[in-house]
Design a protein around this motif. Structure first.
Motif, mmCIF file in Angstrom:
data_model
loop_
_atom_site.group_PDB
_atom_site.id
_atom_site.type_symbol
_atom_site.label_atom_id
_atom_site.label_comp_id
_atom_site.label_asym_id
_atom_site.label_seq_id
_atom_site.Cartn_x
_atom_site.Cartn_y
_atom_site.Cartn_z
ATOM 1 N N SER A 20 -50.810 37.779 -79.238
ATOM 2 C CA SER A 20 -51.847 36.788 -78.875
ATOM 3 C C SER A 20 -53.217 37.452 -78.865
ATOM 4 N N ALA A 21 -53.288 38.629 -78.241
ATOM 5 C CA ALA A 21 -54.584 39.309 -78.119
ATOM 6 C C ALA A 21 -55.084 39.749 -79.491
ATOM 7 N N ARG A 22 -54.164 40.250 -80.324
ATOM 8 C CA ARG A 22 -54.575 40.692 -81.670
ATOM 9 C C ARG A 22 -55.042 39.508 -82.517
ATOM 10 N N ALA A 23 -54.339 38.393 -82.384
ATOM 11 C CA ALA A 23 -54.725 37.198 -83.155
ATOM 12 C C ALA A 23 -56.119 36.735 -82.724
ATOM 13 N N ARG A 67 -55.675 35.871 -95.711
ATOM 14 C CA ARG A 67 -55.033 36.748 -96.693
ATOM 15 C C ARG A 67 -54.730 38.123 -96.090
ATOM 16 N N ASN A 68 -53.591 38.636 -96.402
ATOM 17 C CA ASN A 68 -53.169 39.983 -95.984
ATOM 18 C C ASN A 68 -52.895 40.131 -94.500
ATOM 19 N N LYS A 69 -53.035 39.058 -93.754
ATOM 20 C CA LYS A 69 -52.886 39.239 -92.308
ATOM 21 C C LYS A 69 -51.867 38.251 -91.760
ATOM 22 N N ALA A 70 -50.880 38.796 -91.081
ATOM 23 C CA ALA A 70 -49.886 37.926 -90.444
ATOM 24 C C ALA A 70 -49.255 38.691 -89.288
ATOM 25 N N PHE A 71 -48.538 37.983 -88.460
ATOM 26 C CA PHE A 71 -47.790 38.604 -87.375
ATOM 27 C C PHE A 71 -46.355 38.119 -87.443
ATOM 28 N N VAL A 72 -45.426 39.042 -87.245
ATOM 29 C CA VAL A 72 -44.017 38.682 -87.234
ATOM 30 C C VAL A 72 -43.419 39.215 -85.948
ATOM 31 N N MET A 83 -47.797 44.093 -94.405
ATOM 32 C CA MET A 83 -46.344 43.968 -94.581
ATOM 33 C C MET A 83 -45.836 42.663 -93.925
ATOM 34 N N ALA A 84 -46.421 42.341 -92.790
ATOM 35 C CA ALA A 84 -46.031 41.093 -92.119
ATOM 36 C C ALA A 84 -46.425 39.891 -92.982
ATOM 37 N N TRP A 85 -47.577 39.992 -93.629
ATOM 38 C CA TRP A 85 -48.033 38.900 -94.485
ATOM 39 C C TRP A 85 -47.091 38.740 -95.690
ATOM 40 N N LEU A 86 -46.668 39.896 -96.246
ATOM 41 C CA LEU A 86 -45.718 39.836 -97.371
ATOM 42 C C LEU A 86 -44.413 39.174 -96.934
ATOM 43 N N ALA A 87 -43.925 39.598 -95.763
ATOM 44 C CA ALA A 87 -42.672 39.016 -95.244
ATOM 45 C C ALA A 87 -42.859 37.512 -95.041
#
Ligand SMILES: Cc1cc2nc3c(=O)[nH]c(=O)nc-3n(C[C@H](O)[C@H](O)[C@H](O)COP(=O)(O)OP(=O)(O)OC[C@H]3O[C@@H](n4cnc5c(N)ncnc54)[C@H](O)[C@@H]3O)c2cc1C
Length: 446
Positions: free
Chosen positions: A221-224, A362-367, A378-382
Motif C-alpha cells: 500500500s505504501a509503495r503504491a 508500464r513496468n510497474k506492478a505488485f504481486v 518482474m511483477a509487471w511481467l507476471a
C-alpha cells in the motif's frame, strides 16, 4: 414469449449469468448428463480486470468481450438465451425472465455484483461506475470529451472542472485506473493537445480508509502510494465522498472539488432476485450459501462467485469477490453436480488463497501471494502473462498482446475515439449528448 429450449431427458441446469463463474460451469458440465441453459442480459462474457485499459484507450473493447454464441458453438448441450432473470419460483422450480419462464432441475445463480453507491443519489446520477464494458466506454468518452471541451474553454476557471479527474476507491480498480490515466497524461495528451496546458490536469484518487489496496500488505500500500505520487497522482486518504452536485464532488467535511469526471470504483453489492427468501441474503446483498454452494434453505438452487457468500470461521465476511474465486467455486460445483447425478457423494468447498496483482503503469506492478511479495518489472511481467493467459480466445490474446507491444514501443494508444450510440446514452448529466457537451461548457459547473 418463451425461451424455446428443446425438451430433454437429461437434467436441465439453468445458469444465470455468464461471468467467470457462469461460463466455467457451462463449459465444463458434462454433455452426457446435463442440458445447460445459460441466461445473461448481455450476449457476451467480459474480462473485467482489463476494463480500466478500455477506459484509458489502451485496448479495444472487443479485446475483452467474447460472444457466448462463439464460446459455446461446439457445445451442443449448452443453450444461450439473452434475457434478464427477474425472479425465481422455487416451489415450481421455475425461473422467470424478461423473455418468459423456464423450468429447471437445478438453478445456479452466478449474477455477480453491481456498483454500490451506498444510497448517494447524486453520486449515482452523475458518477461513472466501472463495472462493465459499457461503463468503461462511457469513462473513455467522458475523459476524451472533457479534453475536447477544455480545448474550447476560454480560461483556467472553465477548464478546471474538465481537467479534474476524481477516482473514488483505492482498491485494485481505482489504483490501476489512475496509474493508466497518469501515463496517458504524461505520454499521450501533450502530443494530442499541444495547445492545452495538460500538465494542469489533476488526477486524484480518493480513498475512505487510511491506505490504498487494503486487501494487500501495508508495505505494498505504501509503495503504491509513493509510486502514484511520483507519477503525479494526488492520493487523498481517510476521506469520504458524500455527494456529487452541480459538478462538485462533495466530501464529508463540506469541502469539494469541481470535476466533470467522477469515476466510482468504491464498493459492490449484489442485486436481489425476487423469490429468494430475504433471510438468505447477507451483507451487500450476497446470497448465503453452505459449503456446497447451495443456497441455504433450498436443495436445488446454488449460488457462486461474487453473488455468493459462504461464511466460515476463517472468512466471517465471506470469500473475496475476485475472478479466481468465482472460477474455483464454479469448478467445484461442476464436480459436485456431476457426482450427485452419478449417485456419488459430494464434497465441501475448500478455500485456497490465490495471488493478488495490481499493475500501475508500464513496468510497474505488485504481486502478493501469502507471505511472498514482489514489485517492479518482474511483477509487471507476471501480471501481463497471467492476464493474457486468463483472457479467452487466441485472437483476443494476440490482439491484446500486439496492442500492449505497440503501446510499449511507441508510447501511443490508438483507441482514443469518442463512440456514442443512442443506446449508450443514459439520463445522467455527465453522459450528455455531443451537442449539449459542446454548448454547456460555458455554464459554470462549480
Ligand atoms: C474493474 C474491475 C476490475 C477487476 N479486477 C480484478 C482483478 O484484477 N482480479 C480479480 O481476480 N478480480 C477482479 N475483479 C473482480 C472480478 O471481475 C469478479 O470477482 C468476477 O467477475 C466475478 O465473477 P462472477 O462470475 O461472479 O460475476 P460476473 O463476472 O460479474 O458476471 C455476472 C454476469 O451475470 C450477468 N447478470 C447479472 N444479473 C443478471 C440477471 N438478472 N439476468 C441475466 N444476467 C445477469 C451479467 O451480465 C454478467 O455477465 C475486477 C472487477 C472489476 C469490476
Amino acid at each position: 414469449m418463451a425461451l424455446n429450449i428443446p425438451p430433454t431427458d437429461r437434467k436441465r441446469i439453468v445458469v444465470v449469468g455468464g461471468g467467470f463463474a457462469g461460463i466455467t460451469l457451462a463449459r465444463n458440465l458434462s454433455r452426457r448428463l446435463f442440458q445447460v441453459v445459460l441466461i445473461d442480459r448481455n450476449n457476451y462474457h467480459q474480462f473485467q480486470p482489463l476494463l480500466y485499459q478500455v477506459a484509458t484507450s489502451s485496448i479495444k473493447p472487443g479485446d475483452i468481450a467474447f460472444p457466448f454464441r462463439k464460446i459455446f458453438r461446439h457445445r451442443r448441450n449448452v443453450h444461450f438465451r439473452m434475457a434478464e432473470v427477474t425472479g425465481v419460483l422455487p416451489r415450481e422450480r421455475t425461473v422467470e425472465t424478461t423473455a418468459g419462464s423456464l423450468a429447471y432441475d437445478y438453478l445456479v445463480l452466478a449474477t455477480g455484483s453491481v456498483t454500490n453507491f451506498y444510497g448517494m443519489e447524486g453520486v449515482e446520477a452523475g458518477a461513472f461506475p466501472m463495472k462493465d464494458l459499457t461503463d468503461a466506454l462511457a469513462i473513455r468518452n467522458q475523459i476524451l470529451l472533457s479534453l475536447e471541451k477544455a480545448s474550447l474553454a476560454l480560461g483556467e476557471a472553465e477548464r478546471r472542472p474538465l481537467f479534474n479527474v476524481v477516482v473514488v476507491g483505492g482498491g485494485l480498480s481505482g489504483v490501476e485506473l489512475v496509474g493508466a490515466l497518469a501515463e496517458m497524461k504524461r505520454y499521450i495528451l501533450p502530443k494530442d493537445y499541444p495547445d492545452l496546458p495538460v500538465d494542469q490536469m489533476n488526477i486524484m484518487l480518493v480513498e475512505g480508509s487510511d491506505r490504498l489496496l487494503p486487501t494487500m500488505h501495508p508495505d505494498i500500500s505504501a509503495r503504491a502510494e509513493r509510486l502514484l505520487g511520483r507519477m503525479g497522482v494526488r492520493v487523498i486518504l481517510n476521506t469520504q465522498v458524500t455527494d456529487y452536485r452541480a459538478g462538485r464532488v462533495i466530501f464529508k467535511d463540506g469541502s469539494f472539488i469541481p470535476s466533470r469526471n467522477l469515476v466510482w470504483t468504491s464498493g459492490v453489492r449484489v442485486e436481489p432476485i425476487e423469490g429468494i427468501d430475504e433471510r438468505r441474503i447477507g451483507p451487500g446483498g450476497r446470497i448465503q450459501v453452505d459449503r456446497f454452494n447451495r443456497v441455504a434453505g433450498y436443495s436445488r438452487i446454488f449460488a457462486v462467485g461474487d453473488a455468493a457468500m459462504a461464511r466460515t470461521d476463517d472468512h466471517p465476511k465471506g470469500y473475496p469477490q475476485v475472478a479466481r474465486e468465482a472460477i474455483e467455486e464454479a469448478r467445484h460445483l461442476v464436480r459436485n453436480l456431476e457426482a450427485h447425478a452419478r449417485g456419488e457423494g459430494i464434497t465441501g468447498y475448500t478455500y485456497h488463497e490465490y495471488p493478488t496483482m495490481a499493475a500501475i503503469g508500464r513496468n510497474k506492478a505488485f504481486v502478493q501471494f501469502k507471505r511472498f511479495r514482489m514489485g517492479g518489472f518482474m511483477a509487471w511481467l507476471a501480471w501481463a502473462v497471467v492476464h493474457i493467459a486468463f483472457v479467452l480466445g487466441v485472437q483476443n490474446k494476440l490482439s491484446i498482446f500486439i496492442g500492449w507491444a505497440w503501446n510499449y514501443l511507441t508510447y501511443d494508444q490508438p483507441n482514443r475515439i469518442i463512440v456514442r450510440t443512442q443506446a449508450s446514452r443514459r439520463p445522467r448529466p455527465s453522459r450528455d449528448t455531443l451537442r449539449e457537451a459542446l454548448t454547456d461548457w460555458k455554464q459554470p459547473s462549480a
